[in-house]
Design a protein around this motif. Structure first.
Motif, mmCIF file in Angstrom:
data_model
loop_
_atom_site.group_PDB
_atom_site.id
_atom_site.type_symbol
_atom_site.label_atom_id
_atom_site.label_comp_id
_atom_site.label_asym_id
_atom_site.label_seq_id
_atom_site.Cartn_x
_atom_site.Cartn_y
_atom_site.Cartn_z
ATOM 1 N N LYS A 91 0.860 -1.190 0.000
ATOM 2 C CA LYS A 91 0.000 0.000 0.000
ATOM 3 C C LYS A 91 0.891 1.233 0.000
ATOM 4 N N GLY A 92 0.762 2.028 -1.032
ATOM 5 C CA GLY A 92 1.613 3.201 -1.188
ATOM 6 C C GLY A 92 1.161 4.381 -0.353
ATOM 7 N N ALA A 93 1.953 5.428 -0.400
ATOM 8 C CA ALA A 93 1.612 6.670 0.308
ATOM 9 C C ALA A 93 0.354 7.266 -0.311
ATOM 10 N N ALA A 94 -0.616 7.593 0.534
ATOM 11 C CA ALA A 94 -1.902 8.086 0.032
ATOM 12 C C ALA A 94 -1.860 9.566 -0.321
ATOM 13 N N GLY A 95 -1.156 10.347 0.485
ATOM 14 C CA GLY A 95 -1.100 11.789 0.235
ATOM 15 C C GLY A 95 -2.274 12.527 0.821
ATOM 16 N N GLU A 96 -3.489 12.084 0.514
ATOM 17 C CA GLU A 96 -4.699 12.718 1.032
ATOM 18 C C GLU A 96 -5.612 11.662 1.638
ATOM 19 N N GLU A 97 -6.433 12.071 2.595
ATOM 20 C CA GLU A 97 -7.303 11.140 3.310
ATOM 21 C C GLU A 97 -8.265 10.431 2.357
ATOM 22 N N GLU A 98 -8.722 11.148 1.338
ATOM 23 C CA GLU A 98 -9.636 10.551 0.355
ATOM 24 C C GLU A 98 -9.022 9.307 -0.274
ATOM 25 N N TYR A 99 -7.755 9.400 -0.633
ATOM 26 C CA TYR A 99 -7.074 8.271 -1.254
ATOM 27 C C TYR A 99 -6.728 7.198 -0.231
ATOM 28 N N ALA A 100 -6.419 7.605 0.985
ATOM 29 C CA ALA A 100 -6.077 6.638 2.031
ATOM 30 C C ALA A 100 -7.214 5.651 2.251
ATOM 31 N N LYS A 101 -8.447 6.172 2.292
ATOM 32 C CA LYS A 101 -9.614 5.307 2.496
ATOM 33 C C LYS A 101 -9.785 4.355 1.309
ATOM 34 N N GLN A 102 -9.627 4.867 0.090
ATOM 35 C CA GLN A 102 -9.779 4.013 -1.087
ATOM 36 C C GLN A 102 -8.721 2.915 -1.123
ATOM 37 N N PHE A 103 -7.468 3.292 -0.868
ATOM 38 C CA PHE A 103 -6.392 2.306 -0.915
ATOM 39 C C PHE A 103 -6.602 1.218 0.142
ATOM 40 N N SER A 104 -7.064 1.615 1.322
ATOM 41 C CA SER A 104 -7.318 0.636 2.381
ATOM 42 C C SER A 104 -8.428 -0.331 1.977
ATOM 43 N N ASP A 105 -9.475 0.201 1.362
ATOM 44 C CA ASP A 105 -10.577 -0.656 0.909
ATOM 45 C C ASP A 105 -10.104 -1.637 -0.155
ATOM 46 N N TRP A 106 -9.324 -1.149 -1.108
ATOM 47 C CA TRP A 106 -8.855 -2.022 -2.180
ATOM 48 C C TRP A 106 -7.958 -3.126 -1.612
ATOM 49 N N CYS A 107 -7.078 -2.750 -0.702
ATOM 50 C CA CYS A 107 -6.186 -3.744 -0.080
ATOM 51 C C CYS A 107 -6.985 -4.779 0.705
ATOM 52 N N SER A 108 -8.055 -4.325 1.338
ATOM 53 C CA SER A 108 -8.888 -5.236 2.124
ATOM 54 C C SER A 108 -9.473 -6.343 1.253
ATOM 55 N N HIS A 109 -9.900 -6.006 0.032
ATOM 56 C CA HIS A 109 -10.433 -7.023 -0.878
ATOM 57 C C HIS A 109 -9.371 -8.077 -1.199
ATOM 58 N N TRP A 110 -8.177 -7.615 -1.497
ATOM 59 C CA TRP A 110 -7.086 -8.541 -1.812
ATOM 60 C C TRP A 110 -6.758 -9.423 -0.610
ATOM 61 N N GLN A 111 -6.689 -8.807 0.570
ATOM 62 C CA GLN A 111 -6.328 -9.571 1.755
ATOM 63 C C GLN A 111 -7.375 -10.634 2.089
ATOM 64 N N LYS A 112 -8.643 -10.279 1.968
ATOM 65 C CA LYS A 112 -9.711 -11.249 2.255
ATOM 66 C C LYS A 112 -9.644 -12.431 1.290
ATOM 67 N N GLY A 113 -9.388 -12.142 0.012
ATOM 68 C CA GLY A 113 -9.267 -13.224 -0.956
ATOM 69 C C GLY A 113 -8.090 -14.126 -0.643
ATOM 70 N N ALA A 114 -6.951 -13.529 -0.294
ATOM 71 C CA ALA A 114 -5.750 -14.306 0.016
ATOM 72 C C ALA A 114 -5.944 -15.139 1.281
ATOM 73 N N GLU A 115 -6.646 -14.580 2.256
ATOM 74 C CA GLU A 115 -6.932 -15.335 3.479
ATOM 75 C C GLU A 115 -7.837 -16.522 3.194
ATOM 76 N N LYS A 116 -8.826 -16.309 2.345
ATOM 77 C CA LYS A 116 -9.721 -17.403 1.959
ATOM 78 C C LYS A 116 -8.944 -18.507 1.255
ATOM 79 N N ALA A 117 -7.946 -18.113 0.481
ATOM 80 C CA ALA A 117 -7.116 -19.075 -0.246
ATOM 81 C C ALA A 117 -6.008 -19.652 0.617
ATOM 82 N N GLN A 118 -5.901 -19.196 1.851
ATOM 83 C CA GLN A 118 -4.879 -19.663 2.797
ATOM 84 C C GLN A 118 -3.462 -19.442 2.254
ATOM 85 N N MET A 119 -3.261 -18.274 1.644
ATOM 86 C CA MET A 119 -1.957 -17.908 1.127
ATOM 87 C C MET A 119 -1.092 -17.301 2.236
ATOM 88 N N ASN A 120 0.212 -17.320 2.022
ATOM 89 C CA ASN A 120 1.092 -16.501 2.858
ATOM 90 C C ASN A 120 0.870 -15.041 2.473
#
Length: 337
Positions: free
Chosen positions: A38-67
């Motif tokens: 997750k890169g530097a957001a710069g502004e709060e608007e982007y910080a929230k979006q980047f966190s949401d996008w990362c959350s989708h990836w993390q949930k998928g990886a957890e479901k797949a039992q990935m490292n």
């Protein structure tokens, strides 16, 4: 994939079985790894979006039992924050990862990017890293790699990172497309979404997710009556050119580049963040061998005119019988369990 139907036909038809037998050892059970940056957001608007996008990836990886390795998150330890920058943490994380083996390594970059006309960079908290630097860090890797850069101005990363056994996805087709990129949102939303399963095999491939995300991105710009400022590319044949989504009909590319190089998309359709039920039972080494055979069959089809009819069908039979062996062995392993 359709090729797997041919395998079933080969088994039912009683074709002779040949090829190597794979032992289900420790290497075959190696788990894939997701490095989520997750890169530097710069502004709060982007910080929230980047966190949401990362959350989708993390949930998928957890479901797949990935490292899962995370870089750029607030929950890294105080010691890491004190002694290492995000750039150093990424470099160190890649250095520790196995360089060979069948287990996939996913590197997903969520954030902003820049391009100065010569070098593209991904923005981190602290020092940024360039496409050239990432290429250097990835040089030792021979295991399967997918590098997904959802930042603006990301196209030069494709040119630098393209290679054998690699899938590269970028949000843009040029380093000069430097406006904020929305592509990362749509890709994160569909990467593990069954609705993106175009061939209805019970799992969503990276290719299918990229195609659906690209369509949703186009719809976003059209709905706002805006000129699109980002155009995603995919490269998985190692030629460094990349293919746009409008070259595809369904999951198959229907156009070829001027140099008549192999089509992109074949390898990306073999990658799944979350695999379907039966796919989860395949050891990584056997799956890698099956993917190689599938790719070889597709390459053979595309080059059919170069062979006599006898030569073509002899080669096809060899591939199908080797594939049938894998399916027979996997079926036997499941029964033993």
């Amino acid at each position: 994939m359709m090729i797997r139907l041919f395998v079933l036909f080969a088994c039912l038809a009683g074709l002779p079985i040949c090829g190597a037998v794979f032992a289900a050892d420790a290497q075959t059970s190696a788990k894939p790894t997701l490095i989520l940056v997750k890169g530097a957001a710069g502004e709060e608007e982007y910080a929230k979006q980047f966190s949401d996008w990362c959350s989708h990836w993390q949930k998928g990886a957890e479901k797949a039992q990935m490292n899962i390795i995370k870089v750029g998150f607030d929950d890294i330890s105080a010691a890491d924050k004190q002694h290492s920058t995000d750039k150093e943490l990424l470099s160190q994380g890649l250095e520790k990862e196995p360089k060979t083996g069948p287990a996939e390594l996913w590197l997903v970059l969520i954030g902003h990017g820049t391009f100065d006309g010569k070098e593209a960079k991904f923005n981190l908290r602290g020092p940024d890293f360039s496409a050239t630097e990432l290429a250097k860090w990835l040089e030792p890797f021979q295991r399967p790699l997918a590098i997904i850069d959802t930042s603006a101005a990301s196209a030069p990363f494709l040119n630098k990172l393209s290679g054998k056994n690699r899938i590269i996805i970028t949000s843009t087709r040029s380093g000069h497309e430097q406006n904020f990129s929305h592509f990362g949102q749509y890709l994160s939303e569909v990467i593990a979404d069954p609705a993106a399963d175009l061939d209805k095999d019970g799992q969503t491939s990276l290719l299918e997710a990229w195609l659906l995300a690209s369509r949703r991105l186009t719809a976003f710009y059209e709905a706002d009556h805006r000129l699109a400022t980002e155009h995603p590319l995919l490269d998985d044949n190692g030629d460094g050119h990349g293919t746009p989504p409008d070259w595809f009909r369904g999951i198959y590319a229907t156009k070829k580049s001027n140099d008549n190089s192999a089509l992109d998309g074949i390898r990306a359709h073999q990658w799944h963040l979350v695999r379907g039920g039966s796919e989860q039972q395949w050891p990584a080494e056997m799956r890698a061998r099956r993917d190689q055979l599938e790719s070889a069959i597709i390459d053979l089809r595309q080059a059919k005119s170069k062979f006599s009819e006898d030569e073509y069908y002899k080669k096809l039979e060899n591939y199908l019988t080797d594939m049938a062996l894998l399916y027979e062995q996997q079926s036997t392993n499941k029964i033993k369990k």
